[in-house]
Write an enzyme that holds these catalytic residues in place. Sequence first.
Site, PDB file in Angstrom:
ATOM      1  CD  GLU A   1      26.599  35.372  39.138  1.00  0.00           C
ATOM      2  OE1 GLU A   1      27.502  35.295  38.303  1.00  0.00           O
ATOM      3  OE2 GLU A   1      26.659  34.817  40.262  1.00  0.00           O
TER       4      GLU A   1
ATOM      5  N   GLY B   1      28.863  40.561  38.554  1.00  0.00           N
ATOM      6  CA  GLY B   1      30.153  41.176  38.911  1.00  0.00           C
ATOM      7  C   GLY B   1      31.111  40.139  39.480  1.00  0.00           C
TER       8      GLY B   1
ATOM      9  CB  CYS C   1      36.612  41.018  39.934  1.00  0.00           C
ATOM     10  SG  CYS C   1      37.513  42.556  39.782  1.00  0.00           S
TER      11      CYS C   1
ATOM     12  CE  LYS D   1      43.714  45.073  45.116  1.00  0.00           C
ATOM     13  NZ  LYS D   1      43.654  43.675  44.664  1.00  0.00           N
TER      14      LYS D   1
ATOM     15  N   GLY E   1      22.726  27.732  37.111  1.00  0.00           N
ATOM     16  CA  GLY E   1      22.512  27.026  35.843  1.00  0.00           C
ATOM     17  C   GLY E   1      23.375  25.785  35.724  1.00  0.00           C
TER      18      GLY E   1
ATOM     19  CB  THR F   1      31.156  28.579  36.378  1.00  0.00           C
ATOM     20  OG1 THR F   1      31.956  27.632  35.649  1.00  0.00           O
ATOM     21  CG2 THR F   1      29.728  28.503  35.870  1.00  0.00           C
ATOM     22  N   GLY F   2      34.011  30.714  36.714  1.00  0.00           N
ATOM     23  CA  GLY F   2      35.006  31.288  37.610  1.00  0.00           C
ATOM     24  C   GLY F   2      35.685  30.322  38.558  1.00  0.00           C
TER      25      GLY F   2
ATOM     26  CD  GLU G   1      55.044  30.786  48.650  1.00  0.00           C
ATOM     27  OE1 GLU G   1      53.956  31.371  48.626  1.00  0.00           O
ATOM     28  OE2 GLU G   1      55.270  29.736  47.993  1.00  0.00           O
TER      29      GLU G   1
ATOM     30  CG  HIS H   1      60.987  67.040  36.965  1.00  0.00           C
ATOM     31  ND1 HIS H   1      61.666  66.010  37.576  1.00  0.00           N
ATOM     32  CD2 HIS H   1      61.237  68.161  37.700  1.00  0.00           C
ATOM     33  CE1 HIS H   1      62.306  66.484  38.636  1.00  0.00           C
ATOM     34  NE2 HIS H   1      62.059  67.782  38.734  1.00  0.00           N
TER      35      HIS H   1
HETATM   36  C1  LIG Z   1      41.018  38.422  47.137  1.00  0.00           C
HETATM   37  C2  LIG Z   1      41.139  38.560  45.646  1.00  0.00           C
HETATM   38  C3  LIG Z   1      41.694  39.686  45.096  1.00  0.00           C
HETATM   39  C4  LIG Z   1      41.796  39.819  43.726  1.00  0.00           C
HETATM   40  N1  LIG Z   1      42.346  40.963  43.218  1.00  0.00           N
HETATM   41  C5  LIG Z   1      42.442  41.109  41.886  1.00  0.00           C
HETATM   42  C6  LIG Z   1      42.967  42.315  41.330  1.00  0.00           C
HETATM   43  O1  LIG Z   1      43.327  43.234  42.052  1.00  0.00           O
HETATM   44  N2  LIG Z   1      43.034  42.426  39.990  1.00  0.00           N
HETATM   45  C7  LIG Z   1      42.649  41.411  39.165  1.00  0.00           C
HETATM   46  O2  LIG Z   1      42.748  41.564  37.959  1.00  0.00           O
HETATM   47  N3  LIG Z   1      42.125  40.266  39.656  1.00  0.00           N
HETATM   48  C8  LIG Z   1      42.022  40.096  40.998  1.00  0.00           C
HETATM   49  N4  LIG Z   1      41.465  38.951  41.493  1.00  0.00           N
HETATM   50  C9  LIG Z   1      41.062  37.887  40.552  1.00  0.00           C
HETATM   51  C10 LIG Z   1      39.719  38.176  39.917  1.00  0.00           C
HETATM   52  O3  LIG Z   1      38.770  38.390  40.921  1.00  0.00           O
HETATM   53  C11 LIG Z   1      39.314  37.014  39.037  1.00  0.00           C
HETATM   54  O4  LIG Z   1      40.338  36.752  38.109  1.00  0.00           O
HETATM   55  C12 LIG Z   1      38.030  37.289  38.265  1.00  0.00           C
HETATM   56  O5  LIG Z   1      36.978  37.559  39.159  1.00  0.00           O
HETATM   57  C13 LIG Z   1      37.675  36.101  37.382  1.00  0.00           C
HETATM   58  O6  LIG Z   1      36.482  36.352  36.705  1.00  0.00           O
HETATM   59  P1  LIG Z   1      35.545  35.155  36.198  1.00  0.00           P
HETATM   60  O7  LIG Z   1      34.417  35.792  35.489  1.00  0.00           O
HETATM   61  O8  LIG Z   1      36.343  34.147  35.514  1.00  0.00           O
HETATM   62  O9  LIG Z   1      35.050  34.438  37.543  1.00  0.00           O
HETATM   63  P2  LIG Z   1      34.217  34.964  38.775  1.00  0.00           P
HETATM   64  O10 LIG Z   1      34.456  36.407  39.009  1.00  0.00           O
HETATM   65  O11 LIG Z   1      34.513  34.013  39.871  1.00  0.00           O
HETATM   66  O12 LIG Z   1      32.719  34.850  38.304  1.00  0.00           O
HETATM   67  C14 LIG Z   1      32.089  33.632  38.091  1.00  0.00           C
HETATM   68  C15 LIG Z   1      30.622  33.816  38.358  1.00  0.00           C
HETATM   69  O13 LIG Z   1      29.942  32.642  37.979  1.00  0.00           O
HETATM   70  C16 LIG Z   1      28.891  32.424  38.890  1.00  0.00           C
HETATM   71  N5  LIG Z   1      28.522  31.004  38.844  1.00  0.00           N
HETATM   72  C17 LIG Z   1      29.282  29.942  39.199  1.00  0.00           C
HETATM   73  N6  LIG Z   1      28.588  28.806  38.991  1.00  0.00           N
HETATM   74  C18 LIG Z   1      27.393  29.170  38.512  1.00  0.00           C
HETATM   75  C19 LIG Z   1      26.234  28.448  38.099  1.00  0.00           C
HETATM   76  N7  LIG Z   1      26.192  27.134  38.174  1.00  0.00           N
HETATM   77  N8  LIG Z   1      25.183  29.142  37.642  1.00  0.00           N
HETATM   78  C20 LIG Z   1      25.212  30.488  37.574  1.00  0.00           C
HETATM   79  N9  LIG Z   1      26.264  31.209  37.955  1.00  0.00           N
HETATM   80  C21 LIG Z   1      27.345  30.561  38.402  1.00  0.00           C
HETATM   81  C22 LIG Z   1      29.464  32.845  40.234  1.00  0.00           C
HETATM   82  O14 LIG Z   1      28.452  33.163  41.158  1.00  0.00           O
HETATM   83  C23 LIG Z   1      30.304  34.055  39.829  1.00  0.00           C
HETATM   84  O15 LIG Z   1      29.596  35.249  39.981  1.00  0.00           O
HETATM   85  C24 LIG Z   1      41.330  38.798  42.873  1.00  0.00           C
HETATM   86  C25 LIG Z   1      40.731  37.657  43.418  1.00  0.00           C
HETATM   87  C26 LIG Z   1      40.633  37.544  44.787  1.00  0.00           C
HETATM   88  C27 LIG Z   1      39.973  36.318  45.358  1.00  0.00           C
END
Ligand SMILES: Cc1cc2nc3c(=O)[nH]c(=O)nc-3n(C[C@H](O)[C@H](O)[C@H](O)COP(=O)(O)OP(=O)(O)OC[C@H]3O[C@@H](n4cnc5c(N)ncnc54)[C@H](O)[C@@H]3O)c2cc1C
Length: 462
Positions: A38, A43, A46, A55, A118, A142-143, A202, A439
Site C-alpha cells: 500500500e 483502508g 473508503c 457519513k 508498487g 489499486t482502486g 446533472e 411495532h
Molecule cells: C466520497 C466517497 C464516498 C463513498 N461512500 C461510500 C459508501 O458510503 N459506501 C460504499 O460502499 N462505498 C462508498 N464509496 C466507494 C468506496 O470508497 C470504494 O468503492 C472503495 O474504497 C473501493 O475500494 P478499492 O479497494 O477498490 O479501492 P481504494 O479504496 O481506492 O483502495 C486502493 C488502494 O490502492 C492504493 N494504491 C494505488 N496504487 C498503488 C500502488 N501503485 N502501490 C501501492 N498502493 C497503491 C491506494 O493508495 C489505495 O489505498 C465512496 C467513495 C467516495 C469517494
Amino acid sequence: MANDASTVFDVVILGGGSGGYAAALRAAQLGLSVALIEKGELGGTCLHRGCIPTKALLHAAEIADETKEAAEFGVLATFQGIDINGVHKYKDDVIAGLYKGLQGLVASRKVHFIQGAGKLSSQTSVDVNGQRIEGRHIILATGSVPRSIPGLEIDGNRIISSDHALKLDRIPKSAVILGGGVIGVEFASVWKSFGVDVTIVEALPHLVPLEDENSSKLLERAFRKRGIKFELKARFSGVEYTETGVRVSTENGKQIDADLLLVAIGRGPVSAGLGYEENGVAMDRGYVLVDEYMRTNVPTISAVGDLVPTLQLAHVGFAEGILVAERLAGLKPVPLDYDGVPRVTYSNPEVASVGISESKAVELYGKDKVVTLKYNLAGNGKSKILKTAGEIKLVQVKDGAVVGVHMVGARMGEQVGEAQLIYNWEALPAEVAQLIHAHPTQSEALGEAHLALAGKPLHAHD
Ligand SMILES: Cc1cc2nc3c(=O)[nH]c(=O)nc-3n(C[C@H](O)[C@H](O)[C@H](O)COP(=O)(O)OP(=O)(O)OC[C@H]3O[C@@H](n4cnc5c(N)ncnc54)[C@H](O)[C@@H]3O)c2cc1C
C-alpha cells in the site's frame, strides 16, 4: 532490481483499500501467506476519503438539522452554527479509531504489510521500494480516484474534488456540485445542513440516476423542500473564475455563480503506469477486465474493487476480495449477484435499494408480468415520530418473487439489510407477510408493504 526470491508469497496484493485488505485478511485466515502493498494508508478510499468521512459529516449535518428543528419536538435548543474544525476533529477521530483497528487486524492475521508504491513487474511479481516481491498469485486492487472532464482543471481550492471537500477548512456560502450521483447528492445534503446555498448540475434527467425513477423523484421532492437547487438535463459547458468564486455554465445557457465548484462526476481506475498492460493484463479504458470469479486473462492475476468495472462500493470490494481469497485457497466461492448488492445514498432523506428497478424488470419480464406496490411512510408510526416522508416501493414478478426494493426516507439505509434478504432469498410477498415486524419500527413499513403486496394490507388503504 534486487531479486529477493527467498520468499515467494502465496498471494501478493497491490493496494490496501477495501478490496485489497479484505482479500488479504481472508487469504491469511485460510492459511495462505500474504504480502499487502500500500502506497498510502491502509483502508484506502473508503476509510480515509470516502464512506466513513462522508457519513461522519452527514451525521454532523443531521445533528445540525435536528437542533434547528428541535422546537418542533418541544425541545428548547439554539442552533449557533457549525464549528468546522470541531466537525473535522470528530470525523478524523472516527477515522483514526477505525484505522488503528484495521492496522491491528492486519498485523494479527500475520499479513506481511509493505508500505510503498508498487508496480507489477511480471505476471508473478510486484516491485516496491527497490525490492521484487514474488507471489504465486497477484491480486490487483489499486482502486480509483476522482475523475474530471477534459479541460476542467481541479485546483483544490475553488474547483475541488470529494478529496478536497472532505478537508475543506471553511464553509462556503454557496456551491455548485457537478454530478447528481451518490457522492454529489451526499455533499449537497451535508452542505445544505451547514447553511450552504447548493445547486447540483446533472446531465441526466434525474438525481441518483441509477436508482428506480420513483426514488429519484422522491429525493428531488425532498431536496426541493429543503431548498437544495438542482438543474437536470443540464450539461456542463464551462467554468471561469470570478472575483470571489466561480461561474459555472451549462449547455442550455444557464450560468450559476458560487464560491466553489465540487466536481463529482465519478471515479476512474488507478492503473496507468503500473505495468498491467505491459504484463499482458487485458484492460478497457483503464479498468482491468475480469470474469465472474475476478480472474483476469492472465492465470496468475486477479483484480478486485473499483479497479474493475463492477459497482464502485466498498462492500463490493470486500466481497470480491473474499471471493478471490477463497478461490485461491481452493474453496468453491459463488460469483456475486451484483443486483443483490444493497445500495445506499446517505443523504437526508436516505435512498436505499436492492434488486432491480421497475423499468429493468419490465425490460426483463415484460410489462404484464411486473407488479409494483408503493407503501407511503406516512402510514408508519416510527417514521411519523421521526417526521420523515418517503416511500417503500416493491417490484415483484407477477405471482413470483420480489425482485426490487426501493426505499426513500430517514434511516432507510438501515432497512436495506432486511430488503436484501428478501431479494437474495427470492422471497414471495406472502412469505414476508408471514414475518412479524416489531411495532413501532421503520422495518415495520417493509413488513406492511409486503402485507399489502400479498393482498392483506394493514395500515394501508386497499
Ligand atoms: C466520497 C466517497 C464516498 C463513498 N461512500 C461510500 C459508501 O458510503 N459506501 C460504499 O460502499 N462505498 C462508498 N464509496 C466507494 C468506496 O470508497 C470504494 O468503492 C472503495 O474504497 C473501493 O475500494 P478499492 O479497494 O477498490 O479501492 P481504494 O479504496 O481506492 O483502495 C486502493 C488502494 O490502492 C492504493 N494504491 C494505488 N496504487 C498503488 C500502488 N501503485 N502501490 C501501492 N498502493 C497503491 C491506494 O493508495 C489505495 O489505498 C465512496 C467513495 C467516495 C469517494
